[in-house]
Write a protein that holds these residues in place. Structure first.
Motif, PDB file in Angstrom:
ATOM      1  N   GLN A   6     -27.803  12.995 -48.058  1.00 37.38           N
ATOM      2  CA  GLN A   6     -28.469  12.085 -47.140  1.00 37.38           C
ATOM      3  C   GLN A   6     -27.580  11.901 -45.917  1.00 37.38           C
ATOM      4  N   LYS A   7     -28.208  11.780 -44.753  1.00 39.34           N
ATOM      5  CA  LYS A   7     -27.438  11.550 -43.523  1.00 39.34           C
ATOM      6  C   LYS A   7     -27.167  10.066 -43.366  1.00 39.34           C
ATOM      7  N   ILE A   8     -25.930   9.758 -42.971  1.00 37.67           N
ATOM      8  CA  ILE A   8     -25.601   8.387 -42.609  1.00 37.67           C
ATOM      9  C   ILE A   8     -24.878   8.442 -41.267  1.00 37.67           C
ATOM     10  N   LYS A   9     -24.820   7.303 -40.604  1.00 38.83           N
ATOM     11  CA  LYS A   9     -24.164   7.228 -39.304  1.00 38.83           C
ATOM     12  C   LYS A   9     -23.196   6.053 -39.330  1.00 38.83           C
ATOM     13  N   ILE A  10     -22.005   6.296 -38.781  1.00 39.14           N
ATOM     14  CA  ILE A  10     -21.020   5.223 -38.629  1.00 39.14           C
ATOM     15  C   ILE A  10     -20.519   5.342 -37.198  1.00 39.14           C
ATOM     16  N   GLY A  11     -20.739   4.310 -36.406  1.00 37.28           N
ATOM     17  CA  GLY A  11     -20.367   4.395 -34.994  1.00 37.28           C
ATOM     18  C   GLY A  11     -21.117   5.563 -34.358  1.00 37.28           C
ATOM     19  N   ASN A  12     -20.383   6.486 -33.730  1.00 36.47           N
ATOM     20  CA  ASN A  12     -21.018   7.656 -33.120  1.00 36.47           C
ATOM     21  C   ASN A  12     -20.952   8.886 -34.015  1.00 36.47           C
ATOM     22  N   GLN A 102      -9.423  13.342 -45.872  1.00 40.12           N
ATOM     23  CA  GLN A 102      -8.393  12.439 -45.359  1.00 40.12           C
ATOM     24  C   GLN A 102      -8.256  12.629 -43.843  1.00 40.12           C
ATOM     25  N   GLY A 103      -8.245  11.518 -43.123  1.00 39.90           N
ATOM     26  CA  GLY A 103      -8.112  11.555 -41.674  1.00 39.90           C
ATOM     27  C   GLY A 103      -9.443  11.506 -40.935  1.00 39.90           C
ATOM     28  N   TRP A 104     -10.565  11.636 -41.667  1.00 38.61           N
ATOM     29  CA  TRP A 104     -11.876  11.663 -41.014  1.00 38.61           C
ATOM     30  C   TRP A 104     -12.162  10.348 -40.274  1.00 38.61           C
ATOM     31  N   ASN A 108     -12.591  10.014 -36.153  1.00 38.76           N
ATOM     32  CA  ASN A 108     -13.872   9.567 -35.600  1.00 38.76           C
ATOM     33  C   ASN A 108     -13.828   8.131 -35.090  1.00 38.76           C
ATOM     34  N   ASN A 109     -12.604   7.585 -34.969  1.00 38.49           N
ATOM     35  CA  ASN A 109     -12.414   6.246 -34.420  1.00 38.49           C
ATOM     36  C   ASN A 109     -13.191   5.175 -35.197  1.00 38.49           C
ATOM     37  N   ILE A 110     -13.167   5.297 -36.513  1.00 37.82           N
ATOM     38  CA  ILE A 110     -13.875   4.354 -37.384  1.00 37.82           C
ATOM     39  C   ILE A 110     -12.842   3.505 -38.108  1.00 37.82           C
ATOM     40  N   SER A 111     -13.078   2.185 -38.112  1.00 39.04           N
ATOM     41  CA  SER A 111     -12.102   1.295 -38.740  1.00 39.04           C
ATOM     42  C   SER A 111     -12.794   0.153 -39.479  1.00 39.04           C
TER      43      SER A 111
END
Length: 128
Positions: A6-12, A102-104, A108-111
């Motif tokens: 399934q596709k999900i989105k976090i930020g961009n 790890q590092g994804w 992707n600038n997600i916090s």
């Protein structure tokens, strides 16, 4: 991974996740998976809010895990090392856990505090 994706989105960022919804899928997780394609992950969905416990038994790829509350907000992000059987537990009760390379999250600038765009598909059985 032979699970429904399934596709999900976090930020961009867009992510294609295998959704682990039952105890057997939770137990197996990413064990035995030798690599995870870029922008892929596994989303663990719990039946109710709970403290989540994870370890890296038989998992050879370095992962990052995000613990996510019922409000779909990331509460914490931790790094997991290959084959490390030390348990990692969420600080709070969570409804989801998301494992990625790890590092994804960093790349992707997600916090913590970011929201995942995910609608769980719940099916109701109707008897007529």
């Amino acid at each position: 991974l032979k699970m429904k994706k399934q596709k999900i989105k976090i930020g961009n960022a867009n992510l294609l996740v295998a959704v682990a919804k039952n105890k057997e899928e939770h137990r197996k997780g990413l064990m035995g998976v030798s690599s995870l394609p870029r922008n892929h992950g596994m989303l663990f969905v719990f039946p109710k809010e709970q403290k989540a416990n994870f370890w890296m038994k038989n998992t050879t790829i370095p992962l990052s895990i995000a613990f996510i509350g019922k409000d779909n907000k990331i509460q914490e992000i931790l790094n997991l090392n290959p084959l490390d059987e030390t348990g990692v537990e969420s600080k709070n009760q969570v409804l989801y856990a998301l494992e990625v390379n790890q590092g994804w999250f960093l790349a992707n600038n997600i916090s913590v505090g970011d929201k995942i765009d995910y609608k769980i598909r719940r099916f109701k059985l109707t008897i007529s």
